[in-house]
Design a protein around this motif. Structure first.
Motif, PDB file in Angstrom:
ATOM      1  N   ILE A  30       0.825  -1.271   0.077  1.00 52.52           N
ATOM      2  CA  ILE A  30       0.213  -0.089   0.064  1.00 52.52           C
ATOM      3  C   ILE A  30       0.987   1.253  -0.107  1.00 52.52           C
ATOM      4  CG2 ILE A  30      -2.179  -0.896   0.987  1.00 52.52           C
ATOM      5  CD1 ILE A  30      -1.327   0.139   3.666  1.00 52.52           C
ATOM      6  N   ASN A  33       1.900   1.652  -3.709  1.00 50.76           N
ATOM      7  CA  ASN A  33       0.582   1.862  -4.358  1.00 50.76           C
ATOM      8  C   ASN A  33       0.180   3.416  -4.386  1.00 50.76           C
ATOM      9  OD1 ASN A  33       0.829  -0.592  -5.352  1.00 50.76           O
ATOM     10  ND2 ASN A  33      -1.185  -1.155  -4.353  1.00 50.76           N
ATOM     11  N   SER A 244      -5.522   2.754  -1.481  1.00 53.98           N
ATOM     12  CA  SER A 244      -4.027   2.261  -1.218  1.00 53.98           C
ATOM     13  C   SER A 244      -3.661   3.327  -0.212  1.00 53.98           C
ATOM     14  CB  SER A 244      -3.073   1.925  -2.038  1.00 53.98           C
ATOM     15  OG  SER A 244      -3.419   0.725  -2.680  1.00 53.98           O
TER      16      SER A 244
END
Lengths: 276, 259
Positions: A30, A33, A244
């Motif tokens: 995350i 991202n 994310s």
């Protein structure tokens, strides 16, 4: 302690490294991202972001209204924890230090709350808050958390106060100290380790709680962090770069706080759960 | 909410024997399954990892901290993160399997009724195992060093020490953890909600009493009937399942604090 041979050491070390990687991967995904575009996430899942831009952060922060959610979570958590500390420490003090009729019964009544998961009482809680017009209100949440935090906190504090030797306060009382003075000047300072545990366990639990806000809060401007991210997740489920980012914004401060205070977190939360 | 009307035990009848009984027991057995699997993988595996850390291996402090970290993240957020990783087309898990030539194993983990429940359990283990590791570790480190030394003097192997020294002395910790795990297993909700939604799909294969309760009491898209009374019956039934174990837990805690 156990003595182990070098090959075993290597095996154990490898296993622990693998475990560490498994723990880290979801967080790093995350994190990376949050700097990628949606295209990049899908086409090049394993590479680093092309450029480190904060566009996603600005968008996610605004669209998910995370600033507001952070304020709400901070307000609910701090107010609830303060009221838990205020009430529990005094209840624990009285139960630990004074003898009065039905003392044991009162204590059992309070800690029976340890045995009953508060979630199971959500329907009565819902109806009571409704009749007090405290549904969809941060104060409603604070009431619920303050009440549900008391059993564990009283239990832990009373147990700790029981171990504080009585001689110190006896001499203070001889010198004319009032019960309030004894409580604030002697018992509270000496109970600091237990207060730290109570604070951490309650704060983490309240900050992370999703169930009560899900049921008790309806309007967007009153969402706490887990609920706000959940709503955002529902609305933008295909925009992974934004999801994310929102997740990372929600998770990152917790990780930082955890690493700074990890000693207290770990001892507090493991002790806390076992003793309460 | 309609007008209040006393219905006697009708709600319980509906839940246990009537039109909801299939759904109720489906969810109930999933809770039981959760308890069994989590006992093995959280308590059991937790004990093994705790043993590894108890060797005070290089870097054990860092490992301890990292292993515990997922515990401080909200369960729903953990669920959302994993739902992205587990996405059938673009999720990292399947992408990785394809990249290392195991594309055959790529799978809609959460979308297939045969793997969904175990996948949720795996995510649950990822989030919680650190707690069990650290509690077990504390119990192991509490064992007096002399016992180990004496055992080594008598020529005991490490395996014997684990079996004859460490395990017997950590039995009380196992008991407490299993009792707690039982209570928590019947309170599962957030993780299923985050990964599968309140419908606990596919085809209710991940339904637990918590999600069943939510659907009946507060609704959710597509549920046939939302009814606080019926929901309350579910929560009373969960309560009845949990309460004997909860009382046991309070007694264990009380006894320990008297020592």
């Amino acid at each position: 302690m156990m003595r182990i041979s070098t090959p075993w050491k290597i095996i154990i070390f490898t296993i622990l490294i693998v475990h560490t990687i498994i723990v880290m991967i979801p967080f790093s995904v995350i994190f990376f991202n949050s700097f990628k575009t949606l295209r990049e996430i899908f086409l090049r899942p394993f590479s680093l972001p092309e450029k480190w831009s904060f566009d996603n952060y600005i968008k996610a922060w605004e669209k998910a209204e995370l600033g507001k959610a952070y304020m709400n979570s901070a307000f609910v958590t701090s107010t609830s924890v303060l009221s838990i500390l205020f009430l529990s420490s005094m209840i624990a003090f009285v139960i630990s230090r004074y003898d009065f009729p039905y003392r044991r019964l009162l204590y059992l009544y309070i800690i029976s709350g340890l045995a009953l998961p508060a979630r199971l009482a959500i329907i009565p809680i819902y109806l009571i808050l409704k009749s007090f017009h405290l549904l969809d209100s941060l104060f409603g949440l604070i009431f619920v958390y303050s009440a549900t935090g008391i059993p564990f906190s009283v239990f832990l504090l009373k147990h700790f106060m029981d171990m504080v030797p009585k001689e110190i306060e006896e001499s203070a009382i001889m010198d004319g100290a009032s019960p309030w003075k004894v409580f604030t000047k002697i018992i509270l300072p000496l109970s600091k380790p237990a207060i730290v545990v109570v604070t951490i366990v309650n704060a983490v639990g309240i900050w992370n709680d999703f169930f009560f806000p899900l049921i008790l809060i309806n309007s967007k401007e009153k969402e706490t962090i887990p609920l706000a991210v959940s709503t955002f997740f529902g609305e933008y489920s295909h925009q992974w770069e934004l999801i994310s980012t929102a997740l990372w914004i929600a998770v990152f401060p917790m990780i930082v706080v955890f690493f700074i205070l990890s000693k207290y977190f770990i001892s507090g939360m493991t002790q806390g759960a076992l003793k309460g | 909410m309609g007008a209040k009307k006393f219905v006697g035990l009708q709600n319980f009848k509906d839940m246990l024997f009537g039109s909801y009984s299939h759904e109720f027991f489906n969810a109930f057995w999933h809770n039981v399954y959760f308890f069994i699997m989590l006992s093995i993988f959280e308590v059991g595996l937790g004990f093994i990892i705790a043993l590894m850390l108890a060797t005070r291996i290089r870097g054990h402090r860092v490992f301890q901290t990292v292993v515990y970290m997922p515990n401080i993240i909200s369960m729903v957020l953990v669920g959302f993160i994993w739902s992205m990783l587990l996405n059938p087309q673009w999720g990292l898990i399947n992408q990785t399997l394809k990249a290392i030539g195991l594309g055959k194993l790529a799978h809609p983990w959460l979308g297939d009724a045969s793997t969904a429940l175990n996948t949720i359990i795996a995510v649950n283990v990822w989030r919680h195992i650190g707690f069990y590791v650290l509690v077990m570790l504390a119990a192991i480190l509490d064992i007096p060093k002399e016992l180990f030394e004496a055992a080594y003097m008598d020529g005991a192997s490490n395996w014997q020490i684990v079996r004859k020294v460490i395990f017997p002395l950590t039995v009380p910790t196992f008991q407490t953890l299993l009792v707690l795990l039982f209570i928590w297993s019947f309170n599962i909700f957030d993780i299923v909600y985050a990964l599968e939604g309140v419908q606990a799909g596919p085809y209710r294969s991940t339904d637990v009493l918590g999600t069943l309760f939510y659907r009946t009491a507060f609704g959710g898209l597509g549920s046939s009937r939302t009814d606080l009374g019926l929901g309350a019956a579910v929560s009373v039934l969960i309560f009845l399942i949990v309460i004997p174990v909860s009382i046991l837990y309070v007694r264990m805690v009380e006894r320990r604090s008297e020592r």
